[in-house]
Design a protein around this motif. Structure first.
Motif, PDB file in Angstrom:
ATOM      1  N   CYS A 171       4.540 -34.088  19.931  1.00 34.28           N
ATOM      2  CA  CYS A 171       5.301 -35.330  19.826  1.00 34.28           C
ATOM      3  C   CYS A 171       4.449 -36.426  20.458  1.00 34.28           C
ATOM      4  O   CYS A 171       4.210 -36.411  21.671  1.00 34.28           O
ATOM      5  CB  CYS A 171       6.651 -35.218  20.521  1.00 34.28           C
ATOM      6  SG  CYS A 171       7.729 -36.646  20.256  1.00 34.28           S
ATOM      7  N   PHE A 172       3.942 -37.336  19.625  1.00 30.65           N
ATOM      8  CA  PHE A 172       3.012 -38.366  20.067  1.00 30.65           C
ATOM      9  C   PHE A 172       1.772 -37.715  20.688  1.00 30.65           C
ATOM     10  O   PHE A 172       1.166 -36.862  20.072  1.00 30.65           O
ATOM     11  CB  PHE A 172       3.664 -39.370  21.021  1.00 30.65           C
ATOM     12  CG  PHE A 172       4.941 -39.975  20.520  1.00 30.65           C
ATOM     13  CD1 PHE A 172       5.108 -40.289  19.175  1.00 30.65           C
ATOM     14  CD2 PHE A 172       5.997 -40.232  21.378  1.00 30.65           C
ATOM     15  CE1 PHE A 172       6.292 -40.841  18.701  1.00 30.65           C
ATOM     16  CE2 PHE A 172       7.176 -40.779  20.917  1.00 30.65           C
ATOM     17  CZ  PHE A 172       7.322 -41.084  19.585  1.00 30.65           C
ATOM     18  N   ASN A 173       1.432 -38.081  21.918  1.00 30.41           N
ATOM     19  CA  ASN A 173       0.224 -37.543  22.556  1.00 30.41           C
ATOM     20  C   ASN A 173       0.541 -36.403  23.518  1.00 30.41           C
ATOM     21  O   ASN A 173      -0.246 -36.096  24.420  1.00 30.41           O
ATOM     22  CB  ASN A 173      -0.544 -38.653  23.285  1.00 30.41           C
ATOM     23  CG  ASN A 173       0.344 -39.473  24.207  1.00 30.41           C
ATOM     24  OD1 ASN A 173       1.546 -39.560  24.016  1.00 30.41           O
ATOM     25  ND2 ASN A 173      -0.255 -40.105  25.198  1.00 30.41           N
ATOM     26  N   PHE A 174       1.663 -35.760  23.314  1.00 26.37           N
ATOM     27  CA  PHE A 174       2.054 -34.579  24.093  1.00 26.37           C
ATOM     28  C   PHE A 174       2.292 -33.414  23.145  1.00 26.37           C
ATOM     29  O   PHE A 174       2.743 -33.601  22.018  1.00 26.37           O
ATOM     30  CB  PHE A 174       3.341 -34.848  24.892  1.00 26.37           C
ATOM     31  CG  PHE A 174       3.168 -35.808  26.025  1.00 26.37           C
ATOM     32  CD1 PHE A 174       3.036 -35.352  27.325  1.00 26.37           C
ATOM     33  CD2 PHE A 174       3.131 -37.173  25.801  1.00 26.37           C
ATOM     34  CE1 PHE A 174       2.872 -36.242  28.377  1.00 26.37           C
ATOM     35  CE2 PHE A 174       2.971 -38.070  26.845  1.00 26.37           C
ATOM     36  CZ  PHE A 174       2.840 -37.599  28.136  1.00 26.37           C
ATOM     37  N   GLY A 175       1.982 -32.215  23.620  1.00 30.94           N
ATOM     38  CA  GLY A 175       2.209 -31.073  22.743  1.00 30.94           C
ATOM     39  C   GLY A 175       1.948 -29.763  23.441  1.00 30.94           C
ATOM     40  O   GLY A 175       1.734 -29.701  24.657  1.00 30.94           O
ATOM     41  N   SER A 176       1.971 -28.696  22.649  1.00 29.36           N
ATOM     42  CA  SER A 176       1.842 -27.353  23.198  1.00 29.36           C
ATOM     43  C   SER A 176       1.108 -26.462  22.211  1.00 29.36           C
ATOM     44  O   SER A 176       1.306 -26.569  20.995  1.00 29.36           O
ATOM     45  CB  SER A 176       3.243 -26.782  23.499  1.00 29.36           C
ATOM     46  OG  SER A 176       3.164 -25.579  24.215  1.00 29.36           O
ATOM     47  N   LEU A 177       0.241 -25.599  22.752  1.00 29.12           N
ATOM     48  CA  LEU A 177      -0.498 -24.636  21.953  1.00 29.12           C
ATOM     49  C   LEU A 177      -0.057 -23.227  22.296  1.00 29.12           C
ATOM     50  O   LEU A 177       0.388 -22.969  23.414  1.00 29.12           O
ATOM     51  CB  LEU A 177      -2.012 -24.762  22.197  1.00 29.12           C
ATOM     52  CG  LEU A 177      -2.685 -26.077  21.795  1.00 29.12           C
ATOM     53  CD1 LEU A 177      -2.870 -26.952  23.016  1.00 29.12           C
ATOM     54  CD2 LEU A 177      -4.025 -25.826  21.129  1.00 29.12           C
ATOM     55  N   LEU A 178      -0.195 -22.340  21.322  1.00 30.67           N
ATOM     56  CA  LEU A 178       0.017 -20.916  21.527  1.00 30.67           C
ATOM     57  C   LEU A 178      -1.324 -20.204  21.382  1.00 30.67           C
ATOM     58  O   LEU A 178      -2.110 -20.529  20.489  1.00 30.67           O
ATOM     59  CB  LEU A 178       0.963 -20.342  20.472  1.00 30.67           C
ATOM     60  CG  LEU A 178       2.443 -20.687  20.556  1.00 30.67           C
ATOM     61  CD1 LEU A 178       3.173 -20.035  19.388  1.00 30.67           C
ATOM     62  CD2 LEU A 178       3.034 -20.240  21.876  1.00 30.67           C
ATOM     63  N   ALA A 179      -1.569 -19.229  22.245  1.00 39.11           N
ATOM     64  CA  ALA A 179      -2.742 -18.385  22.116  1.00 39.11           C
ATOM     65  C   ALA A 179      -2.290 -16.932  22.300  1.00 39.11           C
ATOM     66  O   ALA A 179      -1.670 -16.606  23.316  1.00 39.11           O
ATOM     67  CB  ALA A 179      -3.788 -18.755  23.159  1.00 39.11           C
ATOM     68  N   ILE A 180      -2.565 -16.102  21.310  1.00 41.97           N
ATOM     69  CA  ILE A 180      -2.094 -14.723  21.317  1.00 41.97           C
ATOM     70  C   ILE A 180      -3.289 -13.774  21.428  1.00 41.97           C
ATOM     71  O   ILE A 180      -4.264 -13.914  20.689  1.00 41.97           O
ATOM     72  CB  ILE A 180      -1.305 -14.400  20.026  1.00 41.97           C
ATOM     73  CG1 ILE A 180      -0.124 -15.383  19.874  1.00 41.97           C
ATOM     74  CG2 ILE A 180      -0.785 -12.960  20.044  1.00 41.97           C
ATOM     75  CD1 ILE A 180       0.559 -15.296  18.521  1.00 41.97           C
ATOM     76  N   LYS A 181      -3.188 -12.853  22.367  1.00 41.38           N
ATOM     77  CA  LYS A 181      -4.254 -11.865  22.544  1.00 41.38           C
ATOM     78  C   LYS A 181      -4.116 -10.784  21.484  1.00 41.38           C
ATOM     79  O   LYS A 181      -3.023 -10.260  21.248  1.00 41.38           O
ATOM     80  CB  LYS A 181      -4.178 -11.252  23.950  1.00 41.38           C
ATOM     81  CG  LYS A 181      -5.361 -10.335  24.283  1.00 41.38           C
ATOM     82  CD  LYS A 181      -5.360  -9.982  25.763  1.00 41.38           C
ATOM     83  CE  LYS A 181      -6.547  -9.122  26.139  1.00 41.38           C
ATOM     84  NZ  LYS A 181      -6.604  -8.847  27.585  1.00 41.38           N
ATOM     85  N   GLU A 182      -5.225 -10.447  20.863  1.00 39.08           N
ATOM     86  CA  GLU A 182      -5.223  -9.470  19.761  1.00 39.08           C
ATOM     87  C   GLU A 182      -4.674  -8.125  20.219  1.00 39.08           C
ATOM     88  O   GLU A 182      -4.968  -7.656  21.326  1.00 39.08           O
ATOM     89  CB  GLU A 182      -6.661  -9.286  19.256  1.00 39.08           C
ATOM     90  CG  GLU A 182      -6.775  -8.473  18.006  1.00 39.08           C
ATOM     91  CD  GLU A 182      -6.430  -9.277  16.759  1.00 39.08           C
ATOM     92  OE1 GLU A 182      -5.334  -9.062  16.225  1.00 39.08           O
ATOM     93  OE2 GLU A 182      -7.248 -10.111  16.328  1.00 39.08           O
ATOM     94  N   GLN A 183      -3.858  -7.528  19.345  1.00 40.70           N
ATOM     95  CA  GLN A 183      -3.410  -6.173  19.597  1.00 40.70           C
ATOM     96  C   GLN A 183      -4.575  -5.214  19.480  1.00 40.70           C
ATOM     97  O   GLN A 183      -5.480  -5.416  18.666  1.00 40.70           O
ATOM     98  CB  GLN A 183      -2.340  -5.771  18.565  1.00 40.70           C
ATOM     99  CG  GLN A 183      -1.014  -6.495  18.726  1.00 40.70           C
ATOM    100  CD  GLN A 183      -0.105  -5.820  19.730  1.00 40.70           C
ATOM    101  OE1 GLN A 183      -0.537  -4.938  20.471  1.00 40.70           O
ATOM    102  NE2 GLN A 183       1.140  -6.236  19.786  1.00 40.70           N
ATOM    103  N   VAL A 184      -4.577  -4.169  20.283  1.00 41.21           N
ATOM    104  CA  VAL A 184      -5.646  -3.166  20.220  1.00 41.21           C
ATOM    105  C   VAL A 184      -5.502  -2.361  18.930  1.00 41.21           C
ATOM    106  O   VAL A 184      -4.408  -1.930  18.581  1.00 41.21           O
ATOM    107  CB  VAL A 184      -5.577  -2.224  21.439  1.00 41.21           C
ATOM    108  CG1 VAL A 184      -6.610  -1.108  21.300  1.00 41.21           C
ATOM    109  CG2 VAL A 184      -5.816  -3.007  22.707  1.00 41.21           C
TER     110      VAL A 184
END
Length: 251
Positions: free
Chosen positions: A238-251
């Motif tokens: 939203c405008f210049n604010f936000g959120s990222l997701l980072a998921i670690k790969e399953q083995v």
């Protein structure tokens, strides 16, 4: 901010001229008005908090730990705790501000749930992250020295279990000057619409100038990829604010 948070005093910290502003600190005065400040200053904040709880239902696994790094008053912790019924989990919430931690403890104590919460006053750079199914950095990294940000993201990646998730929320800067100026000005319009005066906006901006150092979305992504995350992207903005997701790969 979430209605869960108990302290709801109105933010008038910068309503009158301050002779010596100094640098930003999360002190007693800020902690007292923090819920109102965040609600009126950070567009999309309540949505992010709500959706962190929703994400917890998908990613938190039994016998694991959830970390809320830079927990402030505990909004993300409470959202996670309210949404999960996962067995044998615990939440570790950390902040280096004594004023924030004191209020966080009161907020957590006021809402009973099965998931235990350990609240720690300390530096998140010193925390040993292990057996994590979820880590939250909610508008925290921007207050960490840029030269150690990669180190912190690396440690989070290493401490996450396969399939675990990092939620990274931040204020962004933009390489495209026209877009950047537009979004920053829209943010200030948002603050004006929420009752902040030009003096309040200006004084707070000046205090944050040396304390909050923002990155671009692409910089965040490159840092996440360098740490080892194969799956990362923006999931909210939203405008210049936000959120990222980072998921670690399953083995």
């Amino acid at each position: 901010m979430s209605s869960q948070i108990l302290d709801k005093q109105k933010d008038t910290l910068f309503a009158t001229p301050i002779a010596n502003l100094g640098d930003w600190q999360f002190d007693e005065k800020v902690a007292e008005v923090f819920p109102d400040m965040i609600k009126r200053s950070v567009p999309g904040y309540s949505n992010i908090i709500t959706m962190i709880g929703m994400l917890a239902t998908r990613f938190v696994t039994p016998n694991s730990t959830i970390y809320d790094l830079g927990c402030s008053l505990g909004a993300a912790t409470l959202s996670i705790r309210r949404n999960i019924e996962t067995k044998n989990c615990k939440i570790i919430a950390i902040d280096n501000s004594a004023a924030m931690i004191e209020r966080c403890q009161r907020n957590v104590d006021a809402y009973k749930a099965n998931t235990p919460v350990e609240i720690i006053k300390g530096d998140i750079l010193d925390i040993n992250i292990q057996n994590a199914s979820m880590v939250v950095l909610n508008f925290t990294l921007q207050f960490i020295a840029p030269n150690v940000r990669q180190q912190l993201i690396n440690r989070i990646y290493q401490g996450l279990n396969p399939g675990g998730v990092l939620v990274l929320s931040e204020k962004f800067n933009f390489s495209d000057e026209k877009i950047g100026n537009l979004l920053f000005n829209m943010h200030y319009d948002f603050k004006r619409a929420n009752g902040y005066s030009e003096l309040e906006i200006s004084q707070k901006r000046n205090m944050l100038e040396n304390s909050m150092l923002t990155d671009s979305i692409s910089k965040h992504k490159s840092r996440l990829l360098a740490a080892g995350f194969n799956h990362c992207d923006l999931w909210f903005q939203c405008f210049n604010f936000g959120s990222l997701l980072a998921i670690k790969e399953q083995v």
